[in-house]
Design a protein around this motif. Structure first.
Motif, PDB file in Angstrom:
ATOM      1  N   ASN A  73      39.497 -21.504  10.539  1.00 25.14           N
ATOM      2  CA  ASN A  73      40.275 -22.385   9.669  1.00 25.14           C
ATOM      3  C   ASN A  73      40.076 -23.856  10.033  1.00 25.14           C
ATOM      4  O   ASN A  73      41.027 -24.602  10.281  1.00 25.14           O
ATOM      5  CB  ASN A  73      41.764 -22.042   9.706  1.00 25.14           C
ATOM      6  N   VAL A  74      38.818 -24.258  10.077  1.00 28.55           N
ATOM      7  CA  VAL A  74      38.446 -25.645  10.316  1.00 28.55           C
ATOM      8  C   VAL A  74      37.502 -26.079   9.193  1.00 28.55           C
ATOM      9  O   VAL A  74      37.105 -25.267   8.351  1.00 28.55           O
ATOM     10  CB  VAL A  74      37.753 -25.821  11.684  1.00 28.55           C
ATOM     11  N   THR A  75      37.146 -27.349   9.197  1.00 32.26           N
ATOM     12  CA  THR A  75      36.216 -27.873   8.193  1.00 32.26           C
ATOM     13  C   THR A  75      34.995 -28.470   8.877  1.00 32.26           C
ATOM     14  O   THR A  75      35.129 -29.226   9.845  1.00 32.26           O
ATOM     15  CB  THR A  75      36.897 -28.956   7.338  1.00 32.26           C
ATOM     16  N   PHE A  76      33.814 -28.115   8.389  1.00 35.61           N
ATOM     17  CA  PHE A  76      32.572 -28.693   8.892  1.00 35.61           C
ATOM     18  C   PHE A  76      32.020 -29.682   7.876  1.00 35.61           C
ATOM     19  O   PHE A  76      32.027 -29.422   6.671  1.00 35.61           O
ATOM     20  CB  PHE A  76      31.518 -27.609   9.126  1.00 35.61           C
ATOM     21  N   ILE A  77      31.557 -30.809   8.374  1.00 33.47           N
ATOM     22  CA  ILE A  77      30.808 -31.765   7.562  1.00 33.47           C
ATOM     23  C   ILE A  77      29.435 -31.878   8.207  1.00 33.47           C
ATOM     24  O   ILE A  77      29.292 -32.427   9.305  1.00 33.47           O
ATOM     25  CB  ILE A  77      31.506 -33.137   7.509  1.00 33.47           C
ATOM     26  N   ASN A  78      28.433 -31.317   7.549  1.00 32.69           N
ATOM     27  CA  ASN A  78      27.087 -31.295   8.111  1.00 32.69           C
ATOM     28  C   ASN A  78      26.249 -32.434   7.522  1.00 32.69           C
ATOM     29  O   ASN A  78      25.843 -32.392   6.366  1.00 32.69           O
ATOM     30  CB  ASN A  78      26.412 -29.950   7.841  1.00 32.69           C
ATOM     31  N   LYS A  79      25.996 -33.445   8.334  1.00 32.67           N
ATOM     32  CA  LYS A  79      25.208 -34.590   7.897  1.00 32.67           C
ATOM     33  C   LYS A  79      23.711 -34.372   8.168  1.00 32.67           C
ATOM     34  O   LYS A  79      22.895 -35.197   7.764  1.00 32.67           O
ATOM     35  CB  LYS A  79      25.684 -35.859   8.600  1.00 32.67           C
ATOM     36  N   ASN A  80      23.404 -33.283   8.848  1.00 29.92           N
ATOM     37  CA  ASN A  80      22.010 -32.962   9.173  1.00 29.92           C
ATOM     38  C   ASN A  80      21.520 -31.892   8.200  1.00 29.92           C
ATOM     39  O   ASN A  80      21.627 -30.694   8.460  1.00 29.92           O
ATOM     40  CB  ASN A  80      21.913 -32.473  10.619  1.00 29.92           C
ATOM     41  N   LYS A  81      20.999 -32.292   7.065  1.00 28.72           N
ATOM     42  CA  LYS A  81      20.615 -31.357   6.010  1.00 28.72           C
ATOM     43  C   LYS A  81      19.462 -30.451   6.431  1.00 28.72           C
ATOM     44  O   LYS A  81      19.389 -29.289   6.023  1.00 28.72           O
ATOM     45  CB  LYS A  81      20.243 -32.126   4.744  1.00 28.72           C
ATOM     46  N   THR A  82      18.547 -30.972   7.257  1.00 33.16           N
ATOM     47  CA  THR A  82      17.437 -30.148   7.746  1.00 33.16           C
ATOM     48  C   THR A  82      17.956 -29.004   8.606  1.00 33.16           C
ATOM     49  O   THR A  82      17.490 -27.869   8.511  1.00 33.16           O
ATOM     50  CB  THR A  82      16.446 -30.997   8.563  1.00 33.16           C
ATOM     51  N   LEU A  83      18.938 -29.309   9.433  1.00 37.33           N
ATOM     52  CA  LEU A  83      19.536 -28.301  10.306  1.00 37.33           C
ATOM     53  C   LEU A  83      20.151 -27.156   9.506  1.00 37.33           C
ATOM     54  O   LEU A  83      20.120 -25.998   9.932  1.00 37.33           O
ATOM     55  CB  LEU A  83      20.602 -28.948  11.196  1.00 37.33           C
ATOM     56  N   GLY A  84      20.714 -27.456   8.343  1.00 38.44           N
ATOM     57  CA  GLY A  84      21.373 -26.429   7.527  1.00 38.44           C
ATOM     58  C   GLY A  84      20.461 -25.288   7.154  1.00 38.44           C
ATOM     59  O   GLY A  84      20.929 -24.168   6.920  1.00 38.44           O
ATOM     60  N   LYS A  85      19.143 -25.539   7.118  1.00 38.48           N
ATOM     61  CA  LYS A  85      18.180 -24.505   6.724  1.00 38.48           C
ATOM     62  C   LYS A  85      17.615 -23.742   7.916  1.00 38.48           C
ATOM     63  O   LYS A  85      16.905 -22.745   7.743  1.00 38.48           O
ATOM     64  CB  LYS A  85      17.033 -25.151   5.940  1.00 38.48           C
ATOM     65  N   GLU A  86      17.906 -24.204   9.128  1.00 36.41           N
ATOM     66  CA  GLU A  86      17.377 -23.549  10.323  1.00 36.41           C
ATOM     67  C   GLU A  86      18.001 -22.162  10.497  1.00 36.41           C
ATOM     68  O   GLU A  86      19.169 -21.945  10.160  1.00 36.41           O
ATOM     69  CB  GLU A  86      17.653 -24.394  11.564  1.00 36.41           C
ATOM     70  N   ILE A  87      17.235 -21.223  11.062  1.00 36.43           N
ATOM     71  CA  ILE A  87      17.682 -19.844  11.231  1.00 36.43           C
ATOM     72  C   ILE A  87      18.082 -19.599  12.688  1.00 36.43           C
ATOM     73  O   ILE A  87      17.376 -20.013  13.617  1.00 36.43           O
ATOM     74  CB  ILE A  87      16.572 -18.851  10.823  1.00 36.43           C
ATOM     75  N   PHE A  88      19.219 -18.897  12.879  1.00 39.72           N
ATOM     76  CA  PHE A  88      19.743 -18.647  14.214  1.00 39.72           C
ATOM     77  C   PHE A  88      20.152 -17.187  14.373  1.00 39.72           C
ATOM     78  O   PHE A  88      20.456 -16.495  13.395  1.00 39.72           O
ATOM     79  CB  PHE A  88      20.969 -19.528  14.487  1.00 39.72           C
ATOM     80  N   MET A 143      30.827 -34.338  16.513  1.00 33.39           N
ATOM     81  CA  MET A 143      32.047 -35.011  16.927  1.00 33.39           C
ATOM     82  C   MET A 143      33.238 -34.317  16.265  1.00 33.39           C
ATOM     83  O   MET A 143      33.090 -33.624  15.255  1.00 33.39           O
ATOM     84  CB  MET A 143      32.023 -36.498  16.561  1.00 33.39           C
ATOM     85  N   ILE A 144      34.428 -34.484  16.852  1.00 33.67           N
ATOM     86  CA  ILE A 144      35.621 -33.751  16.417  1.00 33.67           C
ATOM     87  C   ILE A 144      36.706 -34.718  15.977  1.00 33.67           C
ATOM     88  O   ILE A 144      36.968 -35.722  16.639  1.00 33.67           O
ATOM     89  CB  ILE A 144      36.154 -32.866  17.566  1.00 33.67           C
ATOM     90  N   ASP A 145      37.355 -34.398  14.877  1.00 33.24           N
ATOM     91  CA  ASP A 145      38.532 -35.131  14.414  1.00 33.24           C
ATOM     92  C   ASP A 145      39.576 -34.100  13.998  1.00 33.24           C
ATOM     93  O   ASP A 145      39.627 -33.668  12.856  1.00 33.24           O
ATOM     94  CB  ASP A 145      38.170 -36.048  13.246  1.00 33.24           C
ATOM     95  N   GLU A 146      40.406 -33.662  14.968  1.00 32.15           N
ATOM     96  CA  GLU A 146      41.416 -32.623  14.780  1.00 32.15           C
ATOM     97  C   GLU A 146      40.792 -31.322  14.268  1.00 32.15           C
ATOM     98  O   GLU A 146      40.157 -30.614  15.037  1.00 32.15           O
ATOM     99  CB  GLU A 146      42.543 -33.123  13.879  1.00 32.15           C
ATOM    100  N   ASP A 147      40.924 -30.994  12.967  1.00 35.78           N
ATOM    101  CA  ASP A 147      40.381 -29.739  12.468  1.00 35.78           C
ATOM    102  C   ASP A 147      39.051 -29.934  11.724  1.00 35.78           C
ATOM    103  O   ASP A 147      38.584 -29.047  11.033  1.00 35.78           O
ATOM    104  CB  ASP A 147      41.385 -29.041  11.552  1.00 35.78           C
ATOM    105  N   VAL A 148      38.444 -31.089  11.887  1.00 34.35           N
ATOM    106  CA  VAL A 148      37.171 -31.406  11.219  1.00 34.35           C
ATOM    107  C   VAL A 148      36.092 -31.601  12.286  1.00 34.35           C
ATOM    108  O   VAL A 148      36.261 -32.348  13.224  1.00 34.35           O
ATOM    109  CB  VAL A 148      37.280 -32.671  10.361  1.00 34.35           C
ATOM    110  N   ILE A 149      34.968 -30.859  12.121  1.00 30.01           N
ATOM    111  CA  ILE A 149      33.823 -30.995  13.005  1.00 30.01           C
ATOM    112  C   ILE A 149      32.689 -31.619  12.211  1.00 30.01           C
ATOM    113  O   ILE A 149      32.274 -31.069  11.180  1.00 30.01           O
ATOM    114  CB  ILE A 149      33.378 -29.642  13.595  1.00 30.01           C
TER     115      ILE A 149
END
Length: 382
Positions: free
Chosen positions: A333-348, A373-379
């Motif tokens: 129950n947190v929120t992610f903001i992914n500014k690294n669009k290339t990373l979003g396609k990487e497989i793990f 970086m962290i801001d309360e419930d936002v990563i």
């Protein structure tokens, strides 16, 4: 205690997520001087704590803890700080590091500690809605005051009877960050994952099939009843069984609906069932339907990957980072903001067994050099 487990306990303690039992276990481990050195080095390395150590002052600690407790407006937080005082003091005394307490993020630092949102589980009855407090046990009644079931903390059990009247539905809505279990009136057990809604009859009718409606993810253990087939209706695919165990993943934001069979046999079909449009699964198979398409594909899978969530685990197999953070949002129950669009396609590939989110993030940061970086419930992924 293994080194891996000790690191997990340290992370939980420093991020204020350890239970009293875990803190007691960590305290016992810290009785050895070599473990105290490991503790200090781990905290210094991973939480940027200054190496300077001061003499422990129990009176000062008690005073500062009391001030923190009194400043909390939330009753639950007061209770948690009170219960943590005893064990926090033991740990600090064992280490002789008052500076650690004074400068660390042990008590809700808003800069470096993630504070997930806390939303309620909601049971929607025929004429009202009620919030489910998983620390309680109580009866559930209908609009006429008749007892229709009983809540047993994180489980809801309905009376085991059939009805000859009309269908009356209840709906359970599980928020992000929580899971819940319901036993239907026929004895079927349903484990509900975070972000899930299940609509079901309070009582099933005689001489009619058993039907429920699902959005999200659930693991079903269906009670056998040859005279009354059991159907799970989703927006894309319907699942019909007589008695079996299977997982259904049908989140609206996902591109496909996936059904994984653990035990028994199920048939899958789109819209209305016909002889021609049914696809059958046997144990170890996954049936998938891409949203908007008619075809249902089948492939063999390791069912443990798809059912691990029932016990609180997260398993990612050849998963994109974009799909991983989507799952983490639901689970914690947190929120992610992914500014690294290339990373979003990487497989793990990764597995986490009931870990705090700080441990999960540290794993990705250490293993794949992911910066955040962290801001309360936002990563925020940089």
């Amino acid at each position: 205690m293994t080194m891996k487990k000790s690191e997990r306990l340290i992370v939980k303690f420093v991020t204020n997520q350890a239970s009293q039992e875990e803190i007691e276990e960590l305290t016992e481990w810290l009785k050895k001087e070599k473990h105290q050195i490991v503790f200090k080095d781990f905290v210094k390395t991973n939480y940027a704590i200054d190496a300077a150590m001061y003499t422990f002052d129990s009176a000062q600690l008690k005073k500062q803890l009391s001030e923190r407790i009194e400043s909390e407006s939330n009753v639950f937080q007061k209770r948690r700080f009170s219960s943590y005082y005893k064990y926090a003091a033991i740990l600090i005394l064992a280490l002789g590091v008052f500076y650690f307490y004074r400068n660390s993020n042990l008590f809700h630092s808003k800069e470096n500690v993630i504070i997930p949102r806390q939303d309620d589980i909601v049971l929607q009855l025929d004429n009202r809605s009620m919030e489910i407090d998983t620390s309680e046990a109580r009866n559930v009644t209908d609009k006429n005051g008749n007892i229709i079931g009983k809540q047993e903390k994180n489980r809801l059990v309905y009376s085991n009877t059939n009805s000859s009247g009309k269908l009356v539905y209840n709906t359970l809505k599980i928020p992000y960050g929580k899971r819940f279990e319901v036993q239907l009136s026929d004895g079927t057990v349903v484990h509900l994952n975070a972000g899930t809604s299940l609509k079901y009859p309070v009582q099933f009718l005689k001489n009619q099939s058993r039907q429920v409606y699902l959005t999200g993810e659930a693991y079903f253990e269906v009670a056998k009843d040859k005279a009354h087939p059991f159907t799970v209706n989703t927006q894309e695919v319907n699942v019909e069984v007589l008695g079996t165990k299977f997982n259904v993943n049908t989140y609206p934001e996902d591109v496909s609906t996936d059904i994984v069979l653990v035990e028994g046999k199920v048939s899958l079909y789109k819209e209305k069932k016909t002889t021609e449009n049914q696809v059958y699964l046997t144990p170890g198979l996954k049936g998938s339907n891409t949203r908007g398409e008619q075809k249902i594909t089948i492939e063999p899978v390791n069912t443990d990957y798809y059912t691990a969530w029932v016990k609180g685990s997260l398993v990612f197999k050849n998963a994109s980072f974009a799909s991983i953070i989507k799952n983490l949002e639901r689970h914690y129950n947190v929120t992610f903001i992914n500014k690294n669009k290339t990373l979003g396609k990487e497989i793990f590939n990764a597995r986490f067994d009931n870990e705090p989110i700080e441990t999960v993030l540290k794993y990705f940061s250490d293993s794949y050099k992911i910066d955040y970086m962290i801001d309360e419930d936002v990563i925020i992924i940089k």
